[in-house]
Design a protein around this motif. Sequence first.
Motif, PDB file in Angstrom:
ATOM      1  N   LYS A  47      64.094 -19.423  82.734  1.00  0.00           N
ATOM      2  CA  LYS A  47      63.891 -18.395  83.759  1.00  0.00           C
ATOM      3  C   LYS A  47      65.176 -17.680  84.115  1.00  0.00           C
ATOM      4  CE  LYS A  47      61.806 -18.584  87.549  1.00  0.00           C
ATOM      5  NZ  LYS A  47      60.643 -17.999  88.190  1.00  0.00           N
ATOM      6  N   ARG A  49      67.147 -18.992  86.163  1.00  0.00           N
ATOM      7  CA  ARG A  49      67.063 -19.196  87.603  1.00  0.00           C
ATOM      8  C   ARG A  49      68.278 -19.981  88.079  1.00  0.00           C
ATOM      9  NH1 ARG A  49      61.992 -20.013  90.911  1.00  0.00           N
ATOM     10  NH2 ARG A  49      62.394 -21.450  92.598  1.00  0.00           N
ATOM     11  N   SER A 133      57.314 -19.879  89.433  1.00  0.00           N
ATOM     12  CA  SER A 133      56.536 -18.832  88.777  1.00  0.00           C
ATOM     13  C   SER A 133      57.103 -18.579  87.378  1.00  0.00           C
ATOM     14  CB  SER A 133      56.555 -17.568  89.625  1.00  0.00           C
ATOM     15  OG  SER A 133      57.884 -17.208  89.949  1.00  0.00           O
ATOM     16  N   ASN A 135      58.114 -16.343  85.324  1.00  0.00           N
ATOM     17  CA  ASN A 135      58.709 -15.036  85.040  1.00  0.00           C
ATOM     18  C   ASN A 135      60.219 -15.200  85.006  1.00  0.00           C
ATOM     19  OD1 ASN A 135      57.888 -15.378  88.073  1.00  0.00           O
ATOM     20  ND2 ASN A 135      59.806 -14.232  88.057  1.00  0.00           N
ATOM     21  N   SER A 141      55.894 -11.814  89.378  1.00  0.00           N
ATOM     22  CA  SER A 141      55.256 -13.057  88.942  1.00  0.00           C
ATOM     23  C   SER A 141      54.054 -12.751  88.052  1.00  0.00           C
ATOM     24  CB  SER A 141      54.810 -13.862  90.159  1.00  0.00           C
ATOM     25  OG  SER A 141      55.920 -14.143  90.978  1.00  0.00           O
ATOM     26  N   GLU A 170      52.240 -15.708  95.392  1.00  0.00           N
ATOM     27  CA  GLU A 170      52.685 -17.086  95.467  1.00  0.00           C
ATOM     28  C   GLU A 170      52.182 -17.757  96.746  1.00  0.00           C
ATOM     29  OE1 GLU A 170      54.491 -14.424  95.135  1.00  0.00           O
ATOM     30  OE2 GLU A 170      55.819 -14.580  93.392  1.00  0.00           O
ATOM     31  N   HIS A 219      63.786  -8.709  94.592  1.00  0.00           N
ATOM     32  CA  HIS A 219      62.942  -9.568  93.758  1.00  0.00           C
ATOM     33  C   HIS A 219      61.788  -8.711  93.256  1.00  0.00           C
ATOM     34  CE1 HIS A 219      62.417 -14.105  93.422  1.00  0.00           C
ATOM     35  NE2 HIS A 219      61.484 -13.628  92.639  1.00  0.00           N
TER      36      HIS A 219
HETATM   37 MG    MG Z   1      59.131 -16.962  91.694  1.00  0.00          MG
END
Ligand code: MG
Length: 316
Positions: A47, A49, A133, A135, A141, A170, A219
């Motif tokens: 991700k 992330r 999620s 993505n 998402s 979400e 986001h």
């Molecule tokens: Mg997310």
Amino acid sequence: MGKVLSVAEAVNALLDGQILGLPTETVYGLGADATNESAVAQVFKAKNRPRFDPLIVHVPTLAAVRDIAELSEAAEQLFLAFSPGPLTVVLPKKNTIPDLVTSGHSTVAVRIPAHPVMLEVLHSSGLYIAAPSANPFGFASPTTAQHVLDQLGNLISGVVDGGPCSVGIESTIVDMSSGVPKVLRLGGMALEQLERVLGPIATQLSSSNPNAPGMLTSHYNPGIPVQLFENREALLAALQLVDADTIGILYWGETITHGTGFNLSERRSDTEAATNLFKGLRVLGNTQVAQIFAHLLPENGLGRAVNDRLQRAANK
Ligand code: MG
Ligand code: AMP
């Protein structure tokens, strides 16, 4: 790589420490065995992330919640009222969950999802599944299996196709780890519903605060600028002043005929608008328009969560 998996294949892959896309009623998740640190590390990597942004752990039952977290009386009432469903509860964590999952916090975010396919994967694997999620970090998402394959297909073992997500945004996140309940993220469970059980509840929606590290102000990027309007009338007025052919319009109500439009809900339903929101951002982001004009919804029910996502999508 990047294929559609059966439930049995998904269970084997998860037990083998692989990561894959899984359907839930909110959005598609990028799932891994929550107790396998190397699998969880792959989720952050795929991700892109940041490691400071903790993952939600999905479990099938209240008994499983107790395996990973300290369940207070009040938190148990919440689960009994709203689970399975689009509600995530933050609780003091137990040592069953590695610190990597919770970004070093002493709390863990737990959800019992309602999607039958996800529940089948949870039950038949016996795993607790960490799943953000599915993505790349910062983008919209996914609400279909194809969205997952489009964005992450070559970084994951595949995706289980459970159809389009019914909720579409979400989960709502409620922090029950201290004496005072706090909403950390607006989502698929309306505030009004929570308040029926908890009474008036404080919201602490943050940008980069340690209680909800993932709630960055920017986001859900659709790839082109998003300009927000207070309501439909303000959007229509602004449309008069520009070349409508260059604008993608995200709206609800009667059909708007100029420009390239995506109607979130012709009958002005906040739940239907939530279901369609991320699809709308993707569809308009993939057209030739230069920017998106979107209008906010009334601040009630899931309108609040839709507005929250629109505001983040509009932030650079
Ligand atoms: Mg997310
Ligand atoms: P995602 O699954 O990608 O929608 O992101 C999950 C979100 O859950 C994170 O961005 C955090 O805001 C929130 N979260 C997860 N774990 C915790 C926790 N222990 N405390 C507070 N918020 C959390």
